[in-house]
Design an enzyme around this catalytic site. Structure first.
Site, PDB file in Angstrom:
ATOM      1  N   ASN A  10       0.863  -1.190   0.000  1.00  0.00           N
ATOM      2  CA  ASN A  10       0.000   0.000   0.000  1.00  0.00           C
ATOM      3  C   ASN A  10       0.897   1.237   0.000  1.00  0.00           C
ATOM      4  O   ASN A  10       1.499   1.550   1.013  1.00  0.00           O
ATOM      5  CB  ASN A  10      -0.900  -0.021   1.248  1.00  0.00           C
ATOM      6  CG  ASN A  10      -1.683   1.258   1.408  1.00  0.00           C
ATOM      7  OD1 ASN A  10      -1.834   2.030   0.458  1.00  0.00           O
ATOM      8  ND2 ASN A  10      -2.187   1.485   2.614  1.00  0.00           N
ATOM      9  N   TRP A  11       0.936   1.904  -1.139  1.00  0.00           N
ATOM     10  CA  TRP A  11       1.850   3.058  -1.269  1.00  0.00           C
ATOM     11  C   TRP A  11       1.299   4.318  -0.634  1.00  0.00           C
ATOM     12  O   TRP A  11       1.999   5.319  -0.538  1.00  0.00           O
ATOM     13  CB  TRP A  11       2.133   3.337  -2.739  1.00  0.00           C
ATOM     14  CG  TRP A  11       2.944   2.280  -3.433  1.00  0.00           C
ATOM     15  CD1 TRP A  11       3.444   1.126  -2.885  1.00  0.00           C
ATOM     16  CD2 TRP A  11       3.346   2.286  -4.810  1.00  0.00           C
ATOM     17  NE1 TRP A  11       4.131   0.415  -3.838  1.00  0.00           N
ATOM     18  CE2 TRP A  11       4.088   1.106  -5.028  1.00  0.00           C
ATOM     19  CE3 TRP A  11       3.150   3.162  -5.870  1.00  0.00           C
ATOM     20  CZ2 TRP A  11       4.634   0.789  -6.271  1.00  0.00           C
ATOM     21  CZ3 TRP A  11       3.686   2.854  -7.105  1.00  0.00           C
ATOM     22  CH2 TRP A  11       4.429   1.682  -7.303  1.00  0.00           C
ATOM     23  N   LYS A  12       0.014   4.309  -0.286  1.00  0.00           N
ATOM     24  CA  LYS A  12      -0.636   5.521   0.246  1.00  0.00           C
ATOM     25  C   LYS A  12      -0.419   6.678  -0.748  1.00  0.00           C
ATOM     26  O   LYS A  12      -0.386   6.437  -1.958  1.00  0.00           O
ATOM     27  CB  LYS A  12      -0.107   5.847   1.644  1.00  0.00           C
ATOM     28  CG  LYS A  12      -0.072   4.601   2.532  1.00  0.00           C
ATOM     29  CD  LYS A  12       0.162   4.892   3.966  1.00  0.00           C
ATOM     30  CE  LYS A  12       0.296   3.580   4.713  1.00  0.00           C
ATOM     31  NZ  LYS A  12       0.155   3.720   6.147  1.00  0.00           N
ATOM     32  N   HIS A  95      -9.367   1.061   4.883  1.00  0.00           N
ATOM     33  CA  HIS A  95      -8.080   1.282   5.557  1.00  0.00           C
ATOM     34  C   HIS A  95      -8.301   2.247   6.728  1.00  0.00           C
ATOM     35  O   HIS A  95      -9.116   3.172   6.633  1.00  0.00           O
ATOM     36  CB  HIS A  95      -7.060   1.859   4.569  1.00  0.00           C
ATOM     37  CG  HIS A  95      -5.680   1.872   5.124  1.00  0.00           C
ATOM     38  ND1 HIS A  95      -5.247   2.845   5.991  1.00  0.00           N
ATOM     39  CD2 HIS A  95      -4.638   1.011   4.984  1.00  0.00           C
ATOM     40  CE1 HIS A  95      -3.993   2.586   6.345  1.00  0.00           C
ATOM     41  NE2 HIS A  95      -3.602   1.474   5.744  1.00  0.00           N
ATOM     42  N   GLU A  97      -6.714   4.678   7.769  1.00  0.00           N
ATOM     43  CA  GLU A  97      -6.528   6.104   7.448  1.00  0.00           C
ATOM     44  C   GLU A  97      -7.778   6.661   6.769  1.00  0.00           C
ATOM     45  O   GLU A  97      -8.159   7.805   6.999  1.00  0.00           O
ATOM     46  CB  GLU A  97      -5.274   6.288   6.577  1.00  0.00           C
ATOM     47  CG  GLU A  97      -4.011   6.091   7.398  1.00  0.00           C
ATOM     48  CD  GLU A  97      -2.797   5.634   6.617  1.00  0.00           C
ATOM     49  OE1 GLU A  97      -2.795   5.716   5.377  1.00  0.00           O
ATOM     50  OE2 GLU A  97      -1.841   5.171   7.267  1.00  0.00           O
ATOM     51  N   GLU A 167      -5.286  -5.210  10.516  1.00  0.00           N
ATOM     52  CA  GLU A 167      -4.259  -4.199  10.725  1.00  0.00           C
ATOM     53  C   GLU A 167      -4.518  -3.482  12.046  1.00  0.00           C
ATOM     54  O   GLU A 167      -5.350  -2.551  12.085  1.00  0.00           O
ATOM     55  CB  GLU A 167      -4.292  -3.170   9.587  1.00  0.00           C
ATOM     56  CG  GLU A 167      -4.011  -3.760   8.225  1.00  0.00           C
ATOM     57  CD  GLU A 167      -3.415  -2.705   7.293  1.00  0.00           C
ATOM     58  OE1 GLU A 167      -2.309  -2.937   6.804  1.00  0.00           O
ATOM     59  OE2 GLU A 167      -4.044  -1.665   7.085  1.00  0.00           O
ATOM     60  N   GLY A 173       2.502   2.090  10.647  1.00  0.00           N
ATOM     61  CA  GLY A 173       3.446   3.204  10.501  1.00  0.00           C
ATOM     62  C   GLY A 173       4.157   3.583  11.783  1.00  0.00           C
ATOM     63  O   GLY A 173       4.760   4.648  11.869  1.00  0.00           O
ATOM     64  N   SER A 212       3.538  -2.399  10.217  1.00  0.00           N
ATOM     65  CA  SER A 212       4.989  -2.397  10.415  1.00  0.00           C
ATOM     66  C   SER A 212       5.665  -3.705  10.012  1.00  0.00           C
ATOM     67  O   SER A 212       6.634  -4.134  10.641  1.00  0.00           O
ATOM     68  CB  SER A 212       5.329  -2.032  11.869  1.00  0.00           C
ATOM     69  OG  SER A 212       4.912  -0.702  12.135  1.00  0.00           O
ATOM     70  N   GLY A 233       2.892  -1.240   4.260  1.00  0.00           N
ATOM     71  CA  GLY A 233       2.910   0.185   3.948  1.00  0.00           C
ATOM     72  C   GLY A 233       4.321   0.655   3.648  1.00  0.00           C
ATOM     73  O   GLY A 233       4.853   0.455   2.557  1.00  0.00           O
ATOM     74  N   GLY A 234       4.959   1.244   4.650  1.00  0.00           N
ATOM     75  CA  GLY A 234       6.280   1.873   4.475  1.00  0.00           C
ATOM     76  C   GLY A 234       7.298   1.011   3.737  1.00  0.00           C
ATOM     77  O   GLY A 234       7.982   1.496   2.818  1.00  0.00           O
TER      78      GLY A 234
HETATM   79  C1  PEP Z   1      -0.667   0.104   6.028  1.00  0.00           C
HETATM   80  O1  PEP Z   1      -0.756   1.318   5.875  1.00  0.00           O
HETATM   81  O2  PEP Z   1      -1.556  -0.636   5.581  1.00  0.00           O
HETATM   82  C2  PEP Z   1       0.484  -0.415   6.750  1.00  0.00           C
HETATM   83  C3  PEP Z   1       0.451  -1.649   7.152  1.00  0.00           C
HETATM   84  O3  PEP Z   1       1.542   0.462   6.944  1.00  0.00           O
HETATM   85  P1  PEP Z   1       2.988   0.114   7.603  1.00  0.00           P
HETATM   86  O4  PEP Z   1       3.451  -1.180   6.990  1.00  0.00           O
HETATM   87  O5  PEP Z   1       3.839   1.266   7.233  1.00  0.00           O
HETATM   88  O6  PEP Z   1       2.763  -0.031   9.075  1.00  0.00           O
END
Ligand code: PEP
Length: 249
Positions: A10-12, A95, A97, A167, A173, A212, A233-234
């Site tokens: 997920n690049w956001k 999600h 966010e 999640e 994040g 994470s 994500g990241g």
């Molecule tokens: C996400 O935004 O779905 C996510 C899991 O982010 P991260 O891996 O950065 O925690």
């Protein structure tokens, strides 16, 4: 029941088309021998370019959101047929966010998930508790509500076509990853909720862990019996680290 793992990035709101192109050229050779399903979820602007660049590679492209209606007076929104026209494979919905910052509700998801399925797209439905809810031992209550509501209008026969991503919001994040026990317990619970609707669907549905995930913790999480992959994500923004997570699956 064998479930093919899915590693989705997920690049956001990251990467222009030029940056996305550089990423995909670096990623494709690194995941050519992957035994899991691999997906990237770029911003809307880069979807078409990524579908074209990934064609024939086995890497699927998902959107990060969708509106439930086919068309209409919904300024700023994108519909399932528009994603189908781009040859996109599916979309993330729910999600945290989107829920926290943009007011996405379980009621909206009740319409979005079937709208995606009806269009032939794969929903990745995100669910998860806040830190306060976990501390108050409300994790199962939250997951029960989110999963039941979002899947309420999905026929039993289509339940296994949904991908669910557990999640925990406190792990997104933050670098604070769920322990293997926390991830396994929550994901087994999510699977049991689907089992309550249909035994066969509960056994077949893919439930991912997100929060994470990094190259150095992926193998342990992905080895858990009920964990069918990861929403990343990241660490999905860098081709090398994303490919290392794919390799761990
Ligand atoms: C996400 O935004 O779905 C996510 C899991 O982010 P991260 O891996 O950065 O925690």
């Amino acid at each position: 029941m064998t479930r093919t793992p899915l590693i989705a990035g997920n690049w956001k709101m990251h990467k222009t088309i030029a940056e996305a192109e550089a990423f995909i050229q670096a990623l494709l050779p690194r995941v050519a021998a992957a035994r899991s399903d691999v997906a990237i979820c770029p911003p809307f602007t880069a979807l078409g370019a990524m579908v074209d660049s990934a064609r024939g590679s086995g890497v699927h492209v998902y959107a990060q959101n969708v509106h439930e209606a086919g068309s209409g007076a919904f300024t700023g929104e994108v519909s399932p047929p528009m994603l189908v026209e781009l040859d996109v494979h599916g979309a993330i919905v729910g999600h945290s966010e989107r829920r926290q910052l943009f007011g996405e509700t379980d009621r909206a998801l009740q319409a979005k998930v079937p709208a995606l399925l009806d269009a032939g797209l794969v929903p990745i439905l995100c669910v998860g508790e806040t830190e306060e809810e976990r501390e108050a031992e409300q994790t199962q209550r939250k997951l029960r509500q989110q999963v039941r509501e979002a899947l309420a209008k999905v026929d039993d026969a289509r339940l296994a076509d949904v991908v669910i991503a557990y999640e925990p919001i406190w792990a997104i994040g933050t670098g604070k990853v769920a322990t293997p026990e926390q991830a396994q317990d929550a994901i087994a619970f999510v699977r049991a909720l689907v089992n309550d609707r249909s035994r066969a669907a509960g056994d077949a549905v893919r439930v991912l862990y997100g929060g994470s995930v990094k190259p150095d913790n992926a193998a342990e999480l992905l080895a858990l019996p009920d964990v069918d992959g990861a929403l990343v994500g990241g660490a999905s923004l860098d081709a090398e680290s994303f490919a290392a997570i794919v390799a761990a699956a």
